[in-house]
Design an enzyme around this catalytic site. Sequence first.
Site, PDB file in Angstrom:
ATOM      1  N   ARG A 124       0.815  -1.199   0.000  1.00 48.18           N
ATOM      2  CA  ARG A 124       0.000   0.000   0.000  1.00 48.18           C
ATOM      3  C   ARG A 124       0.853   1.255   0.000  1.00 48.18           C
ATOM      4  O   ARG A 124       0.542   2.236  -0.654  1.00 48.18           O
ATOM      5  CB  ARG A 124      -0.879  -0.032   1.251  1.00 48.18           C
ATOM      6  CG  ARG A 124      -1.531   1.284   1.585  1.00 48.18           C
ATOM      7  CD  ARG A 124      -2.752   1.074   2.417  1.00 48.18           C
ATOM      8  NE  ARG A 124      -3.648   0.136   1.776  1.00 48.18           N
ATOM      9  CZ  ARG A 124      -4.508  -0.649   2.435  1.00 48.18           C
ATOM     10  NH1 ARG A 124      -4.564  -0.601   3.748  1.00 48.18           N
ATOM     11  NH2 ARG A 124      -5.281  -1.469   1.775  1.00 48.18           N
ATOM     12  N   TYR A 125       1.922   1.226   0.755  1.00 48.99           N
ATOM     13  CA  TYR A 125       2.797   2.390   0.863  1.00 48.99           C
ATOM     14  C   TYR A 125       4.009   2.193  -0.029  1.00 48.99           C
ATOM     15  O   TYR A 125       4.391   1.070  -0.324  1.00 48.99           O
ATOM     16  CB  TYR A 125       3.255   2.551   2.317  1.00 48.99           C
ATOM     17  CG  TYR A 125       2.148   2.861   3.291  1.00 48.99           C
ATOM     18  CD1 TYR A 125       1.593   4.132   3.351  1.00 48.99           C
ATOM     19  CD2 TYR A 125       1.670   1.892   4.156  1.00 48.99           C
ATOM     20  CE1 TYR A 125       0.586   4.429   4.262  1.00 48.99           C
ATOM     21  CE2 TYR A 125       0.664   2.175   5.076  1.00 48.99           C
ATOM     22  CZ  TYR A 125       0.131   3.447   5.127  1.00 48.99           C
ATOM     23  OH  TYR A 125      -0.853   3.730   6.019  1.00 48.99           O
ATOM     24  N   ARG A 128       7.196   0.084   1.911  1.00 43.54           N
ATOM     25  CA  ARG A 128       7.032  -1.014   2.859  1.00 43.54           C
ATOM     26  C   ARG A 128       5.815  -1.869   2.518  1.00 43.54           C
ATOM     27  O   ARG A 128       4.868  -1.381   1.900  1.00 43.54           O
ATOM     28  CB  ARG A 128       6.921  -0.488   4.292  1.00 43.54           C
ATOM     29  CG  ARG A 128       5.821   0.552   4.489  1.00 43.54           C
ATOM     30  CD  ARG A 128       6.212   1.472   5.641  1.00 43.54           C
ATOM     31  NE  ARG A 128       5.161   2.399   6.033  1.00 43.54           N
ATOM     32  CZ  ARG A 128       4.906   3.549   5.400  1.00 43.54           C
ATOM     33  NH1 ARG A 128       5.566   3.874   4.304  1.00 43.54           N
ATOM     34  NH2 ARG A 128       3.971   4.345   5.844  1.00 43.54           N
ATOM     35  N   CYS A 137      -3.882 -17.579  15.307  1.00 35.08           N
ATOM     36  CA  CYS A 137      -3.735 -16.695  16.459  1.00 35.08           C
ATOM     37  C   CYS A 137      -3.918 -17.507  17.730  1.00 35.08           C
ATOM     38  O   CYS A 137      -4.666 -18.478  17.760  1.00 35.08           O
ATOM     39  CB  CYS A 137      -4.772 -15.584  16.425  1.00 35.08           C
ATOM     40  SG  CYS A 137      -4.306 -14.245  15.322  1.00 35.08           S
ATOM     41  N   CYS A 141      -9.303 -12.313  18.873  1.00 37.16           N
ATOM     42  CA  CYS A 141      -9.806 -11.039  19.380  1.00 37.16           C
ATOM     43  C   CYS A 141     -11.173 -10.793  18.777  1.00 37.16           C
ATOM     44  O   CYS A 141     -11.343 -10.887  17.564  1.00 37.16           O
ATOM     45  CB  CYS A 141      -8.885  -9.890  18.987  1.00 37.16           C
ATOM     46  SG  CYS A 141      -7.198 -10.092  19.564  1.00 37.16           S
ATOM     47  N   CYS A 144     -11.212  -8.176  15.960  1.00 38.91           N
ATOM     48  CA  CYS A 144     -10.248  -8.368  14.873  1.00 38.91           C
ATOM     49  C   CYS A 144     -10.715  -7.676  13.582  1.00 38.91           C
ATOM     50  O   CYS A 144     -11.847  -7.844  13.140  1.00 38.91           O
ATOM     51  CB  CYS A 144     -10.062  -9.856  14.598  1.00 38.91           C
ATOM     52  SG  CYS A 144      -8.837 -10.174  13.306  1.00 38.91           S
ATOM     53  N   ARG A 146      -9.411  -8.349  10.713  1.00 37.27           N
ATOM     54  CA  ARG A 146      -9.377  -9.378   9.664  1.00 37.27           C
ATOM     55  C   ARG A 146     -10.264 -10.558  10.046  1.00 37.27           C
ATOM     56  O   ARG A 146      -9.932 -11.708   9.799  1.00 37.27           O
ATOM     57  CB  ARG A 146      -7.939  -9.841   9.421  1.00 37.27           C
ATOM     58  CG  ARG A 146      -7.050  -8.703   8.985  1.00 37.27           C
ATOM     59  CD  ARG A 146      -5.747  -9.137   8.342  1.00 37.27           C
ATOM     60  NE  ARG A 146      -4.937  -7.943   8.154  1.00 37.27           N
ATOM     61  CZ  ARG A 146      -3.884  -7.634   8.909  1.00 37.27           C
ATOM     62  NH1 ARG A 146      -3.465  -8.462   9.861  1.00 37.27           N
ATOM     63  NH2 ARG A 146      -3.225  -6.520   8.703  1.00 37.27           N
ATOM     64  N   ASP A 305     -11.892  -0.117  13.112  1.00 34.90           N
ATOM     65  CA  ASP A 305     -12.203  -0.224  11.683  1.00 34.90           C
ATOM     66  C   ASP A 305     -13.680  -0.549  11.428  1.00 34.90           C
ATOM     67  O   ASP A 305     -14.379  -1.028  12.313  1.00 34.90           O
ATOM     68  CB  ASP A 305     -11.354  -1.326  11.035  1.00 34.90           C
ATOM     69  CG  ASP A 305      -9.902  -0.911  10.873  1.00 34.90           C
ATOM     70  OD1 ASP A 305      -9.643   0.296  10.711  1.00 34.90           O
ATOM     71  OD2 ASP A 305      -9.032  -1.806  10.910  1.00 34.90           O
ATOM     72  N   ASP A 342      -7.542   4.173   9.897  1.00 36.30           N
ATOM     73  CA  ASP A 342      -7.128   3.467   8.691  1.00 36.30           C
ATOM     74  C   ASP A 342      -8.243   3.703   7.671  1.00 36.30           C
ATOM     75  O   ASP A 342      -9.381   3.287   7.879  1.00 36.30           O
ATOM     76  CB  ASP A 342      -6.915   1.974   8.986  1.00 36.30           C
ATOM     77  CG  ASP A 342      -5.687   1.435   8.262  1.00 36.30           C
ATOM     78  OD1 ASP A 342      -5.345   1.976   7.191  1.00 36.30           O
ATOM     79  OD2 ASP A 342      -5.082   0.473   8.769  1.00 36.30           O
ATOM     80  N   LYS A 349      -3.185   4.812   6.761  1.00 33.17           N
ATOM     81  CA  LYS A 349      -3.456   5.415   8.074  1.00 33.17           C
ATOM     82  C   LYS A 349      -3.421   6.937   7.997  1.00 33.17           C
ATOM     83  O   LYS A 349      -2.486   7.512   7.454  1.00 33.17           O
ATOM     84  CB  LYS A 349      -2.426   4.917   9.072  1.00 33.17           C
ATOM     85  CG  LYS A 349      -2.514   3.417   9.275  1.00 33.17           C
ATOM     86  CD  LYS A 349      -1.373   2.913  10.127  1.00 33.17           C
ATOM     87  CE  LYS A 349      -1.373   1.412  10.200  1.00 33.17           C
ATOM     88  NZ  LYS A 349      -0.890   0.781   8.951  1.00 33.17           N
TER      89      LYS A 349
HETATM   90  C1  PLP Z   1      -0.088  -0.215   8.841  1.00 29.79           C
HETATM   91  C2  PLP Z   1       0.414  -0.704   7.566  1.00 29.79           C
HETATM   92  C3  PLP Z   1       1.765  -0.584   7.231  1.00 29.79           C
HETATM   93  C4  PLP Z   1       2.776   0.057   8.141  1.00 29.79           C
HETATM   94  O1  PLP Z   1       2.491   1.404   8.349  1.00 29.79           O
HETATM   95  P1  PLP Z   1       3.401   2.275   9.294  1.00 29.79           P
HETATM   96  O2  PLP Z   1       2.679   3.580   9.380  1.00 29.79           O
HETATM   97  O3  PLP Z   1       4.736   2.362   8.634  1.00 29.79           O
HETATM   98  O4  PLP Z   1       3.482   1.576  10.615  1.00 29.79           O
HETATM   99  C5  PLP Z   1       2.161  -1.061   6.001  1.00 29.79           C
HETATM  100  N1  PLP Z   1       1.285  -1.627   5.146  1.00 29.79           N
HETATM  101  C6  PLP Z   1      -0.018  -1.735   5.434  1.00 29.79           C
HETATM  102  C7  PLP Z   1      -0.939  -2.346   4.441  1.00 29.79           C
HETATM  103  C8  PLP Z   1      -0.499  -1.282   6.667  1.00 29.79           C
HETATM  104  O5  PLP Z   1      -1.809  -1.430   6.963  1.00 29.79           O
END
Ligand code: PLP
Length: 440
Positions: A124-125, A128, A137, A141, A144, A146, A305, A342, A349
């Site tokens: 998504r980002y 990362r 798990c 929870c 959850c 998911r 969420d 989110d 986020k």
């Molecule tokens: C939360 C999340 C991350 C990590 O986000 P950070 O703000 O760097 O902690 C990476 N990918 C996805 C899909 C996420 O939901």
Amino acid sequence: MVEGIFTKRRQRIALKLDINATEKDWFNWKWQVKNSIKSIESFENLTEIEFPEEERKKLIETQERFPLSITPYYLSLIHKENYKNDPVFKQAFLDERELIITSSEMSDPLSEDHDSPVPCITHRYPDRVLFLVSNICAMYCRHCTRKRKVGDVDSIPDREQIKKGIEYIRNTPEIRDVLLSGGDPLMLPNDYLDWILSEIEAIPHVQVIRIGTRIPVVLPYRVTDDLVNMLKKHHPIWINTHFNHPQEITASSRQALEKLANAGIPLGNQSVLLAGVNDCPRIMRKLVQLLVMNRVRPYYLYQCDLSEGLSHFRTPIGKGIEIMENLIGHTSGFAVPTYVIDAPGGGGKIPIMPNYIISWSVNKVILRNYEGVITTYQEPRNYEQNFCDRDCPNCNLELEIIDGEEDIKVIGIEKLLSDHDKTISLVPKNNERLKRRFDK
Ligand SMILES: *Cc1c(COP(=O)(O)O)cnc(C)c1O
């Protein structure tokens, strides 16, 4: 082995689960997993809580949709006398309101399955990825996000799927941070997790690996010396855990955190704001203070969420802002998490804060602090702005760019703020007004 207290109550629970159980068994994580509570009858028998027949029917219905699993350890934290208000009970045990699905709720509210180039990865980002390496798990929870995947045996990623995920990371040079989640990655056997970590670590562009886990909260005995010694071979490893209430910070969870911190693993915590559990400034303040005492840095406070069946856990965003107002300035800066939503639909986020900037002119900014003091910041008179055309070698500021280092594209608001890009606005796709323009 993690030591804790083998109270009379725990002993009673252990013997009801397994007539041969010893103190040593209780502190053995595999015994805990094997004896996890998965039925309403067993829960009633162990806690001596009894549900009326009418209620039990609805609970069974709930369980058919969203399964139940609680470790004996986590169950032992429930205060039976006032169980209906107990934060551990509420996070672990069925609630018929889970069957209420409101029109704004979705099974995959964050569109994780859409932003997924290969089955176990959400990318998504820019730099990362989220890598779902386990579907297991220790405790399910109730809140959850998911939930759609919980107890779904079919979607346990096998070694082939994991290999495809690793392959994707290897072939995507902009990924510098890999976040292992699931399920709980620490439910995997040590040697399997060791293999995954080794494979990822061997990828030259990966700089850090993170693990998201609830193990220190629901199964602290899993944090064995063997596990910790394995993890620390793969530094830099960061761990984020998931404490939601001070009642979860016990002698056992403290020791688990201590082992992880002593292994040089930076620890963070992600809490979820949950109605009836921790939607109170005093509870949250106590929680974050206990966390830092145990070397855990509060990282995120999540708005709940829009996942299916969570409506009874949701609070208005105003509650989160009120909590932040009660933390910022009132306690240590490093005890204050970032409050985030989110974005439904998959925008990632979004941080939310009370407003601190009150007004602004060309040379002054008016701010308020946590006490209500209103103050003025005088802007500098002769700030020399560096025009940025992203030509770092010819800039007055020093930044050594290593040959071949990935230069990530400028996107979003960052692009509007930049000097070198001529974009002046971001416009939604299919904007009606622009479609009407003659000179399009
Ligand atoms: C939360 C999340 C991350 C990590 O986000 P950070 O703000 O760097 O902690 C990476 N990918 C996805 C899909 C996420 O939901």
